[in-house]
Design a protein around this motif. Structure first.
Motif, PDB file in Angstrom:
ATOM      1  N   ALA A 180       0.834  -1.208   0.000  1.00  0.00           N
ATOM      2  CA  ALA A 180       0.000   0.000   0.000  1.00  0.00           C
ATOM      3  C   ALA A 180       0.869   1.259   0.000  1.00  0.00           C
ATOM      4  CB  ALA A 180      -0.919  -0.005   1.219  1.00  0.00           C
ATOM      5  N   ALA A 181       1.954   1.238   0.798  1.00  0.00           N
ATOM      6  CA  ALA A 181       2.809   2.428   0.923  1.00  0.00           C
ATOM      7  C   ALA A 181       3.615   2.694  -0.348  1.00  0.00           C
ATOM      8  CB  ALA A 181       3.748   2.265   2.116  1.00  0.00           C
ATOM      9  N   LEU A 182       4.098   1.625  -0.980  1.00  0.00           N
ATOM     10  CA  LEU A 182       4.954   1.771  -2.156  1.00  0.00           C
ATOM     11  C   LEU A 182       4.160   1.788  -3.463  1.00  0.00           C
ATOM     12  CD1 LEU A 182       7.732  -0.831  -1.158  1.00  0.00           C
ATOM     13  CD2 LEU A 182       7.774   1.638  -0.787  1.00  0.00           C
ATOM     14  N   ARG A 183       2.880   1.371  -3.372  1.00  0.00           N
ATOM     15  CA  ARG A 183       2.031   1.240  -4.568  1.00  0.00           C
ATOM     16  C   ARG A 183       2.716   0.361  -5.610  1.00  0.00           C
ATOM     17  NH1 ARG A 183      -0.117   7.511  -5.149  1.00  0.00           N
ATOM     18  NH2 ARG A 183      -1.127   7.598  -3.110  1.00  0.00           N
ATOM     19  N   SER A 184       3.182  -0.768  -5.143  1.00  0.00           N
ATOM     20  CA  SER A 184       3.986  -1.670  -5.980  1.00  0.00           C
ATOM     21  C   SER A 184       3.246  -2.981  -6.207  1.00  0.00           C
ATOM     22  CB  SER A 184       5.312  -1.965  -5.269  1.00  0.00           C
ATOM     23  OG  SER A 184       5.077  -2.753  -4.114  1.00  0.00           O
ATOM     24  N   SER A 185       3.879  -3.869  -6.948  1.00  0.00           N
ATOM     25  CA  SER A 185       3.363  -5.234  -7.061  1.00  0.00           C
ATOM     26  C   SER A 185       3.536  -5.936  -5.715  1.00  0.00           C
ATOM     27  CB  SER A 185       4.152  -6.007  -8.137  1.00  0.00           C
ATOM     28  OG  SER A 185       5.489  -6.208  -7.698  1.00  0.00           O
ATOM     29  N   TYR A 186       2.811  -7.030  -5.551  1.00  0.00           N
ATOM     30  CA  TYR A 186       2.945  -7.775  -4.295  1.00  0.00           C
ATOM     31  C   TYR A 186       4.343  -8.377  -4.182  1.00  0.00           C
ATOM     32  CZ  TYR A 186       1.597 -10.577  -0.302  1.00  0.00           C
ATOM     33  OH  TYR A 186       1.527 -11.117   0.963  1.00  0.00           O
ATOM     34  N   ASP A 209       6.309   6.604   4.588  1.00  0.00           N
ATOM     35  CA  ASP A 209       6.309   7.748   5.499  1.00  0.00           C
ATOM     36  C   ASP A 209       6.598   7.298   6.936  1.00  0.00           C
ATOM     37  OD1 ASP A 209       3.926   6.688   6.588  1.00  0.00           O
ATOM     38  OD2 ASP A 209       2.664   7.915   5.300  1.00  0.00           O
ATOM     39  N   GLN A 210       6.785   8.264   7.832  1.00  0.00           N
ATOM     40  CA  GLN A 210       7.204   7.975   9.210  1.00  0.00           C
ATOM     41  C   GLN A 210       6.194   7.096   9.950  1.00  0.00           C
ATOM     42  OE1 GLN A 210       8.073  11.759  11.062  1.00  0.00           O
ATOM     43  NE2 GLN A 210      10.236  11.638  10.482  1.00  0.00           N
ATOM     44  N   LYS A 211       4.911   7.336   9.716  1.00  0.00           N
ATOM     45  CA  LYS A 211       3.875   6.538  10.377  1.00  0.00           C
ATOM     46  C   LYS A 211       3.996   5.066   9.971  1.00  0.00           C
ATOM     47  CE  LYS A 211      -1.143   6.065  10.847  1.00  0.00           C
ATOM     48  NZ  LYS A 211      -2.461   6.477  10.305  1.00  0.00           N
ATOM     49  N   THR A 212       4.229   4.816   8.668  1.00  0.00           N
ATOM     50  CA  THR A 212       4.376   3.441   8.167  1.00  0.00           C
ATOM     51  C   THR A 212       5.652   2.803   8.713  1.00  0.00           C
ATOM     52  OG1 THR A 212       3.198   4.078   6.154  1.00  0.00           O
ATOM     53  CG2 THR A 212       4.435   2.012   6.095  1.00  0.00           C
ATOM     54  N   VAL A 213       6.732   3.599   8.761  1.00  0.00           N
ATOM     55  CA  VAL A 213       7.994   3.091   9.304  1.00  0.00           C
ATOM     56  C   VAL A 213       7.810   2.639  10.751  1.00  0.00           C
ATOM     57  CG1 VAL A 213      10.344   3.730  10.004  1.00  0.00           C
ATOM     58  CG2 VAL A 213       9.484   4.414   7.754  1.00  0.00           C
ATOM     59  N   VAL A 228      14.028   3.591   3.703  1.00  0.00           N
ATOM     60  CA  VAL A 228      13.228   4.744   3.268  1.00  0.00           C
ATOM     61  C   VAL A 228      13.953   5.433   2.124  1.00  0.00           C
ATOM     62  CG1 VAL A 228      12.205   6.961   3.942  1.00  0.00           C
ATOM     63  CG2 VAL A 228      12.315   5.072   5.604  1.00  0.00           C
ATOM     64  N   GLU A 229      13.218   5.693   1.033  1.00  0.00           N
ATOM     65  CA  GLU A 229      13.801   6.385  -0.114  1.00  0.00           C
ATOM     66  C   GLU A 229      12.858   7.487  -0.560  1.00  0.00           C
ATOM     67  OE1 GLU A 229      15.497   5.273  -4.543  1.00  0.00           O
ATOM     68  OE2 GLU A 229      15.410   3.710  -3.015  1.00  0.00           O
ATOM     69  N   ASP A 230      13.376   8.718  -0.615  1.00  0.00           N
ATOM     70  CA  ASP A 230      12.573   9.883  -1.003  1.00  0.00           C
ATOM     71  C   ASP A 230      11.306   9.999  -0.153  1.00  0.00           C
ATOM     72  OD1 ASP A 230      14.434  10.455  -3.004  1.00  0.00           O
ATOM     73  OD2 ASP A 230      13.378   9.216  -4.479  1.00  0.00           O
ATOM     74  N   GLY A 231      11.456   9.746   1.137  1.00  0.00           N
ATOM     75  CA  GLY A 231      10.332   9.905   2.063  1.00  0.00           C
ATOM     76  C   GLY A 231       9.295   8.802   2.025  1.00  0.00           C
ATOM     77  N   VAL A 232       9.576   7.710   1.274  1.00  0.00           N
ATOM     78  CA  VAL A 232       8.639   6.577   1.163  1.00  0.00           C
ATOM     79  C   VAL A 232       9.322   5.321   1.702  1.00  0.00           C
ATOM     80  CG1 VAL A 232       7.266   5.187  -0.444  1.00  0.00           C
ATOM     81  CG2 VAL A 232       7.599   7.622  -0.893  1.00  0.00           C
TER      82      VAL A 232
END
Length: 334
Positions: free
Chosen positions: A21-27, A51-55, A45-49
């Protein structure tokens, strides 16, 4: 108290879901990122992704996920379940399917019975894929023999090798992976054992097969014939190759050349059909082929191991058949 493989998978899967969900990537990409985070001991974390809440969410989850206390076999099962979900969620193509555990355990059982090392030894898989078969076999061998084993895996699919690499790192196994076409010269030494769930079909690059004795006289060659020949080339004298092959491997028009080649380099020690119930139809049935390279202490078994594993639904008959294999090894190979 150790967490069960199912509990480990649930926690690992939560991490993958959060990352997808956070990376909007494939599974698959999320699963690999999840594994890398655990291997590295922190959330990348790369380019803020992410985010801190997810981390923070993932960091807490990784504290609950007690992979360091889990056995390599439990970790392998977690990665296997995760990849099965990848296949479903990302609609992965059929040739990326994993060797089922039931088949992997039978191949591991046979390898364990025919090999008995009192020194460090090596094993390779020329079609390693996600590494599920190779790590299944290594984990079973390690239970039976305390000698260290070093593995090699070859595959031409970088995505599958990424999965294998994550699985091997998490299991802390001693395995080197190589990204290459296994029909070409391999970057591995001669090994004690070979294991493979072979792809079935034709190899399209005829130029690469010019040095092979099992190549077709005209048209494309069977890739499983070529890979068996290649595997035997990289075995030590007396080394065993254990291959998952079509049950009708000796009933095709190319089989005459194939059998002639086998006799020139190896002893055909066994061909055991897998239970028919595992396959949709008789034409799809597979068998375990046992070859031993000439040389060393090797000799042709007086009685070739032939037969079919009974149904898994018949535990008494199945157990008796396994005992017959054990007895065959003692009387024919030892």
């Amino acid at each position: 108290m150790q967490q069960t493989p199912q509990k480990l998978f649930e926690l690992f899967d939560q991490g993958t879901e959060i990352l997808q969900a956070a990376l909007r990537s494939s599974y698959l990409d999320a699963m690999l990122e999840n594994a890398e985070n655990i291997i590295d001991g922190h959330v990348a974390v790369e380019d803020g992704v992410p985010d801190q809440k997810t981390v923070a969410q993932l960091t807490q989850l990784y504290k609950e996920l007690d992979l360091p206390a889990a056995s390599p076999e439990a970790i392998r099962q977690v990665l296997q379940l995760s990849f099965l979900k990848v296949i479903r969620k990302d609609a992965i193509q059929a040739n990326h399917q994993m060797t089922p555990d039931t088949i992997g355990f039978l191949m591991a059982f046979l390898i364990e019975k025919v090999s008995d090392f009192d020194r460090p030894y090596t094993i390779f898989d020329p079609t390693v894929g996600t590494g599920n078969l190779l790590t299944t076999v290594i984990n079973q061998l390690q239970k039976a023999n305390s000698e260290p084993v070093h593995g090699y895996g070859i595959d031409n699919d970088p995505a599958m090798l990424e999965v294998a690499s994550a699985s091997i790192a998490l299991q802390k196994l001693d395995v080197d992976l190589f990204h290459q076409d296994a029909i070409n010269a391999l970057d591995i030494p001669q090994c004690d054992l070979a294991v493979a769930d072979l792809p079935i079909g034709y190899y399209p690059l005829d130029k690469n097969t010019s040095g092979y004795q099992t190549r077709a006289q005209e048209g494309h060659s069977y890739v499983h014939h070529l890979l068996i020949e290649q595997s035997m080339n990289y075995l030590q004298p007396g080394g065993f190759g254990v291959f998952l092959v079509p049950s009708n491997i000796f009933q095709t028009k190319e089989s005459q050349t194939f059998v002639k080649w086998i006799h020139s380099v190896a002893y055909l020690q066994g061909l055991i059909n897998l239970p028919a119930e595992l396959f949709a139809n008789q034409g799809a049935q597979k068998a375990i082929l046992l070859l031993q390279r000439h040389g060393g202490q090797s000799k042709q078994a007086p009685k070739v191991l032939l037969g079919e594993f009974p149904s898994f639904k018949q535990p008494r008959e199945f157990s008796a058949f396994m005992q017959e294999i054990d007895q065959w090894v003692k009387t024919n190979l030892k």
